[in-house]
Design an enzyme around this catalytic site. Structure first.
Site, PDB file in Angstrom:
ATOM      1  N   MET A  30       0.854  -1.190   0.000  1.00 20.15           N
ATOM      2  CA  MET A  30       0.000   0.000   0.000  1.00 20.15           C
ATOM      3  C   MET A  30       0.891   1.241   0.000  1.00 20.15           C
ATOM      4  O   MET A  30       0.469   2.318   0.421  1.00 20.15           O
ATOM      5  CB  MET A  30      -0.930  -0.013   1.207  1.00 20.15           C
ATOM      6  N   HIS A  37       9.345  -3.677   3.267  1.00 21.11           N
ATOM      7  CA  HIS A  37       8.928  -3.862   1.866  1.00 21.11           C
ATOM      8  C   HIS A  37      10.147  -4.107   0.975  1.00 21.11           C
ATOM      9  O   HIS A  37      10.117  -4.947   0.081  1.00 21.11           O
ATOM     10  CB  HIS A  37       8.230  -2.605   1.330  1.00 21.11           C
ATOM     11  N   LYS A 150       5.271  -9.759   9.521  1.00 25.32           N
ATOM     12  CA  LYS A 150       4.742  -8.857  10.559  1.00 25.32           C
ATOM     13  C   LYS A 150       3.214  -8.951  10.591  1.00 25.32           C
ATOM     14  O   LYS A 150       2.585  -8.889  11.632  1.00 25.32           O
ATOM     15  CB  LYS A 150       5.160  -7.412  10.317  1.00 25.32           C
ATOM     16  N   ARG A 188       2.869   2.807   9.317  1.00 23.15           N
ATOM     17  CA  ARG A 188       2.207   3.657  10.317  1.00 23.15           C
ATOM     18  C   ARG A 188       3.188   4.268  11.321  1.00 23.15           C
ATOM     19  O   ARG A 188       2.831   5.203  12.025  1.00 23.15           O
ATOM     20  CB  ARG A 188       1.111   2.876  11.044  1.00 23.15           C
TER      21      ARG A 188
HETATM   22  O1  PAF Z   1      -0.010  -5.726   3.740  1.00 22.84           O
HETATM   23  C1  PAF Z   1      -0.460  -4.806   3.024  1.00 22.84           C
HETATM   24  O2  PAF Z   1       0.201  -3.798   2.780  1.00 22.84           O
HETATM   25  C2  PAF Z   1      -1.849  -4.931   2.440  1.00 22.84           C
HETATM   26  O3  PAF Z   1      -2.720  -5.544   3.326  1.00 22.84           O
HETATM   27  C3  PAF Z   1      -1.877  -5.633   1.070  1.00 22.84           C
HETATM   28  C4  PAF Z   1      -1.431  -7.079   1.175  1.00 22.84           C
HETATM   29  C5  PAF Z   1      -0.971  -4.883   0.093  1.00 22.84           C
HETATM   30  C6  PAF Z   1      -3.297  -5.621   0.512  1.00 22.84           C
HETATM   31  O4  PAF Z   1      -3.767  -4.328   0.357  1.00 22.84           O
END
Ligand code: PAF
Length: 297
Positions: A30, A37, A150, A188
């Site tokens: 997201m 990430h 996580k 966040r």
């Molecule tokens: O983990 C996330 O960032 C979200 O839940 C995902 C898997 C991208 C789905 O919107």
């Protein structure tokens, strides 16, 4: 790195790779990318030939409007980070592309969705996650999709979804990446004030306290949870849950006889954070001795 906005453009981009039998990876995000990430993107780069990172702040999985509105967004920063970590494609569709007029389907993963986060945030949260993940898998048709441990419950829900719908994709869950003081990386975290950032550290500290107790031989869930709760109560965070559960079914565990998932959710000011650890029962001296005898016999 190409930035694509439509499913048609994504399919066109990936078609030659698919015809050549190349391995396609999808890292769903997201945005507000952090080192967690980036570790997923780097692993995807190592494992696969083509790496697609999706960036879509999915309104359907936010149970609080204020959380959706506050969610950090910076696409140009995300674009640079994704490219630097080895992504070939950033797929960043609009809400209209993902949920066009007339959209009427949702995916409910029963059972595992209903516990922990499901109990706290309501059924919409994992319905939103399962629906968007099913859609992203359908859009990119990856061979492998990468998620962070996580969000342990999310991984359990997605594995169930993929198995139940016979989706031909492997799900890889990679370890949580942490700040030097133990705080789990999360988009966040950027919303925390300095004081809240200090308090947020109590989530991983609570997991560490219970892990130490388990390593010292404690097996009672009540005792393990009490040790974590003590840390959280002293830190001034608003505990949502701290639970010891089976890592596959998410059913509560009373005695630590095999590895179990210790999951925590707490509000630090306005920000809700989650974290988890796998607790393993300590190997007793007697069973260690027996194992050695068996090996040398
Ligand atoms: O983990 C996330 O960032 C979200 O839940 C995902 C898997 C991208 C789905 O919107």
């Amino acid at each position: 790195m190409r930035v694509l906005r439509t499913v048609a453009a994504l399919r066109k981009e990936l078609a030659p790779a698919r015809r050549r039998g190349l391995r396609v990876a999808l890292v769903p995000t997201m945005g507000a990318l952090h080192d967690g990430h980036l570790s997923l993107i780097s692993q995807a780069r190592e494992d696969c030939d083509v790496v697609v990172v999706s960036l879509f702040v999915n309104p359907a999985q936010f149970n609080e409007r204020s959380d959706l509105e506050r969610y950090p967004r910076d696409e140009s920063r995300d674009r640079e980070l994704a490219a630097a970590s080895g992504a070939d494609v950033l797929f960043a569709p609009s809400a209209e592309e993902v949920y066009p007029a007339g959209f009427a389907t949702s995916v409910d993963v029963l059972g595992v969705s209903e516990r922990l986060e499901g109990e706290s945030r309501g059924a919409e949260h994992f319905r939103g996650v399962a629906t968007i993940v099913a859609k992203l898998l359908g859009m990119a048709l990856p061979d492998v999709a990468y998620f962070g441990q996580k969000d342990a419950q999310q991984v359990v829900v997605i594995r169930r979804l993929v198995a139940d719908l016979n989706l031909p994709v492997a799900i890889e869950a990679l370890p949580t990446v942490r700040e030097p003081d133990g705080l789990a990386m999360s988009s966040r975290n950027a919303l925390l004030s300095e004081v809240e950032r200090e308090r947020a550290r109590s989530l991983s500290a609570a997991l560490e306290a219970a892990t130490r107790l388990a390593a010292a031989g404690e097996r009672s869930a009540d005792a393990l949870l009490a040790s974590g709760r003590e840390v959280l109560e002293g830190a001034g965070v608003e505990l949502d849950y701290l639970a010891l559960v089976d890592p596959d079914t998410l059913e509560p565990v009373e005695l630590l006889e095999r590895p179990a998932l210790l999951a925590v959710a707490a509000r630090v000011g306005q920000v809700r954070l989650i974290d988890n650890a796998i607790l393993a029962p300590a190997v007793s001296q007697t069973s260690k001795g027996k194992a050695i005898q068996t090996c040398s016999a």
